[in-house]
Design a protein around this motif. Structure first.
Motif, PDB file in Angstrom:
ATOM      1  N   ASN A  17       1.019  -1.576   0.235  1.00  0.00           N
ATOM      2  CA  ASN A  17       0.029   0.158  -0.044  1.00  0.00           C
ATOM      3  C   ASN A  17       0.844   1.350  -0.015  1.00  0.00           C
ATOM      4  N   GLN A  18       1.641   1.042   0.281  1.00  0.00           N
ATOM      5  CA  GLN A  18       3.143   2.494   0.958  1.00  0.00           C
ATOM      6  C   GLN A  18       3.317   2.811  -0.394  1.00  0.00           C
ATOM      7  N   THR A  19       3.818   1.978  -1.779  1.00  0.00           N
ATOM      8  CA  THR A  19       4.494   2.286  -2.646  1.00  0.00           C
ATOM      9  C   THR A  19       3.851   2.828  -3.856  1.00  0.00           C
ATOM     10  N   LYS A  20       3.894   3.262  -4.892  1.00  0.00           N
ATOM     11  CA  LYS A  20       3.222   3.613  -6.073  1.00  0.00           C
ATOM     12  C   LYS A  20       3.115   3.144  -7.050  1.00  0.00           C
ATOM     13  N   SER A  21       3.733   1.483  -7.843  1.00  0.00           N
ATOM     14  CA  SER A  21       4.366   0.971  -8.080  1.00  0.00           C
ATOM     15  C   SER A  21       2.234   0.212  -8.260  1.00  0.00           C
ATOM     16  N   SER A  22       1.817   0.490  -9.704  1.00  0.00           N
ATOM     17  CA  SER A  22       0.774  -0.320  -9.735  1.00  0.00           C
ATOM     18  C   SER A  22       0.519  -2.250 -10.246  1.00  0.00           C
ATOM     19  N   PRO A  23       0.408  -2.403  -9.843  1.00  0.00           N
ATOM     20  CA  PRO A  23      -0.293  -4.219 -10.902  1.00  0.00           C
ATOM     21  C   PRO A  23      -0.382  -4.446 -11.743  1.00  0.00           C
ATOM     22  N   THR A  24       0.541  -5.079 -12.620  1.00  0.00           N
ATOM     23  CA  THR A  24       0.150  -5.077 -13.937  1.00  0.00           C
ATOM     24  C   THR A  24       0.024  -6.420 -14.156  1.00  0.00           C
ATOM     25  N   ARG A  25      -0.223  -7.034 -15.177  1.00  0.00           N
ATOM     26  CA  ARG A  25      -1.216  -8.657 -16.031  1.00  0.00           C
ATOM     27  C   ARG A  25      -0.708  -8.473 -17.591  1.00  0.00           C
TER      28      ARG A  25
END
Length: 154
Positions: A73-81
């Motif tokens: 939750n702390q990171t700015k990375s987004s999930p990838t598919r």
């Protein structure tokens, strides 16, 4: 469940009535496919290489499934598919191995990559063709340099 609708006549429209009075109108040639997706929770894996550690969350179907974990939750990375895959993946660098949540995944072991990478005959042929053209170009450059040196010496 999979639902498919196809217009049988080009000039007509089809109407599907749902409960509550909603109407869905489909034009001619429109195809609707509905597929149900079974929800899956993320599996967490600790990845280590030298002094770098990362926590990998993989195999989850909801885009925000990792938001309940404070580390993700702390990171700015987004999930990838990956294209044509039904699940998401997300990775975060960690300082301590204990920061990575323990879930269905294991924290140690070898990753099996057998069957993941598939070869493509067209790409292999194009790579071989480019290699052949590079060798041919190199041979012509060497031949031209040798012939130029012979002309200069005589």
């Amino acid at each position: 469940a999979v639902l498919s609708l196809r217009a049988s006549r080009p000039a007509s429209s089809h109407c599907v009535t749902q409960s509550g009075g909603w109407k869905l109108l489909f034009g001619s040639g429109t195809k609707l496919t509905i597929e149900t997706r079974t929800p899956s929770d993320p599996s967490y894996y600790l990845l280590e290489k030298d002094s770098t550690q990362a926590c990998l969350a993989t195999g989850f179907s909801a885009y925000n499934a990792t938001d309940k974990e404070p580390l993700f939750n702390q990171t700015k990375s987004s999930p990838t598919r990956i294209e044509h895959e039904a699940t998401f993946d997300k990775v975060v660098l960690v300082q301590n191995a204990t920061d990575c949540p323990s879930g269905k995944g294991s924290a140690s072991g070898e990753c099996a990559t057998e069957g993941f990478f598939e070869t493509d005959e067209k790409i292999n042929f194009l790579s071989l063709t480019i290699l052949g053209l590079r060798v041919l170009f190199l041979k012509s450059v060497v031949f031209n340099v040798i012939m130029t040196l012979r002309v200069w010496m005589s």
